[in-house]
Enzyme design. Structure first.
Site, PDB file in Angstrom:
ATOM      1  CB  THR A  27     -32.345   4.486 -38.880  1.00  0.00           C
ATOM      2  OG1 THR A  27     -30.824   4.400 -39.754  1.00  0.00           O
ATOM      3  CG2 THR A  27     -31.630   4.043 -37.405  1.00  0.00           C
ATOM      4  CB  CYS A  28     -34.548   6.551 -42.864  1.00  0.00           C
ATOM      5  SG  CYS A  28     -33.492   7.771 -42.455  1.00  0.00           S
TER       6      CYS A  28
END
Length: 446
Positions: free
Chosen positions: A50-51
């Site tokens: 994910t980010c």
């Protein structure tokens, strides 16, 4: 015996310039899982990207060897030295690795504590690995239990009540910087889930929304229709930048979309107007040098920490309750994991003792010429009785040791007695968790 190993980095251990080097898209994740499963040390693998984090959950034979191989693989893919990457990585095993996943899924390890999006991201990461035959009995049980824990935390506590999403935190930052968005032109670059969350957070702000998309133009059009804005093509980006007050980017592009040199030319056409840039993407969409241009303020995902810190204080008490739920569930996982090791270890110990008895009898068989067959049977029974009494209490104690230290204790027992335990059957019988996608989807619902 197999071990559960987690390796990863997050916003807590690595800045965005390191995290973006290990942000994988679908095709890259497929290649990574294939490479990991190709190792003779790795039996199962799930990757979460994910980010704010990249984490691997692996079932391995030799944990040290597997960790070394994985670090070398990640360093090669990130294009940096393994020693440099190690400084940003964390590594945990067995119940500690499970605890990390449980906390991640419950939103307790997020930049924004209690965020709801992470549960869906964990579910999709597991499904992705499952569909590529990279999971197995242990990871199937682990991820089903983690998703159930996340659902329980959200239903039994208010840890997510009022929690900002990252796009929401970005909008809070914009509001604080500008005071009001009434009449402002906000350009959202992207058309996926994060762009949708940006639009929702901006709803009712009085801003005019412009959505910019490349490959997914139809999605951008649908998003614009839902949000009362308009959609444009990616090649129109320079034109809309010239009219923008705020730009929020949220794409999965592996390349910079707004270069400093190009933006400087745009700003030269509007010297009296300022521009606020908020980059929510990892890898980043906006050239970090854009912040050096006159009248441009640029923020990336790490700059949202100040906004997020305020939300943490509000939910501190609920987080304590949520942590308690995680620990309850970890004890259940520890008991399950321990059962995979205790039974085969006890069986191997008893088999070892039986082999010793048989060996002693065979070694002394020629010395007991006058021993009757009945006396031989009695001697055999006495030796087995001694073994049974000797092992009775240790067997009971091993069956009771189903806590988060059982793996180390069983490893010590096997090492002391030189036991060779084949755990394939044990895991297969004790972990008869057939991965059911419909069940996983239900567990992922907050």
């Amino acid at each position: 015996m197999s071990e559960l190993l987690s390796l990863g980095l997050s916003h807590k251990t690595a800045p965005v310039e390191v995290r973006e080097r290990l942000a994988f898209n679908g095709e890259q994740l497929t290649g990574l899982l294939r490479e990991l499963r190709g190792s003779d040390q790795i039996d199962e693998a799930v990757a979460i990207s994910t980010c704010n984090r990249t984490e691997l959950y692996l079932v391995v034979g030799d944990a040290l060897e597997a960790e070394s191989q994985v670090l070398a693989t990640l360093a090669r893919k990130a294009g940096i030295r393994a020693t440099e990457l190690t400084a940003s990585m964390y590594s945990e095993r067995n119940c500690d690795a499970a605890r990390r996943l449980y906390r991640v899924t419950a939103g307790l390890d997020s930049m924004i504590v209690g965020e709801a999006e992470i549960q869906g991201q964990v579910k999709r990461a597991y499904e992705f690995a499952l569909e590529r035959d990279a999971t197995g009995p242990l990871t199937n049980h682990l991820f089903k239990a983690a998703l159930a824990t996340g659902k329980r935390v959200r239903s039994e506590t208010a840890v997510g009540l009022g929690a900002l999403s990252l796009p929401g935190a970005g909008v809070v930052l914009v509001r604080e910087a500008l005071g009001s968005l009434e009449g402002a032109t906000v350009v959202i670059v992207g058309s996926g889930e994060t762009a949708d969350l940006c639009a929702r957070a901006l709803r009712g702000s009085g801003a005019s929304l412009i959505f910019v998309a490349g490959r997914h133009a139809l999605r951008a059009i649908a998003l614009a229709e839902r949000s009362g804005g308009r959609a444009v093509r990616i090649d129109e980006l320079p034109e809309v930048l010239a009219a923008a007050d705020v730009v929020m980017t949220a794409t999965s592009s592996p390349h910079i979309l707004i270069e400093a040199r190009a933006l400087a030319e745009v700003m030269a056409q509007r010297p009296e107007r300022s521009l606020l840039l908020v980059d929510l993407a990892v890898p980043r969409d906006i050239d970090p040098d854009c912040g050096q241009i006159a009248n441009v303020a640029s923020f990336d995902i790490d700059d949202l920490e100040a906004v997020v810190r305020r939300t943490r204080r509000v939910r501190r008490d609920e987080s304590s309750r949520a942590e308690g739920i995680v620990e309850q569930e970890i004890q259940n996982f520890a008991a399950w994991l321990g059962s995979l090791e205790v039974r085969p270890t006890i069986a191997a110990l008893r088999q070892h003792a039986e082999e010793i008895v048989a060996g002693v009898l065979a070694e002394n068989d020629g010395r007991w010429e006058s021993l009757s067959e009945r006396d031989r049977e009695r001697l055999d029974a006495v030796l087995h009785a001694v073994v049974n009494r000797l092992l009775h209490r240790p067997t009971l104690r091993m069956k009771e040791l189903l806590d988060d230290r059982v793996h180390g204790r069983m490893a010590l027992v096997r090492d002391l007695f030189g036991l060779d335990v084949d755990d394939d059957g044990a895991i297969g019988s004790a972990a008869a968790d057939v991965a059911d996608l419909s069940e996983i989807r239900q567990l992922s619902q907050a």
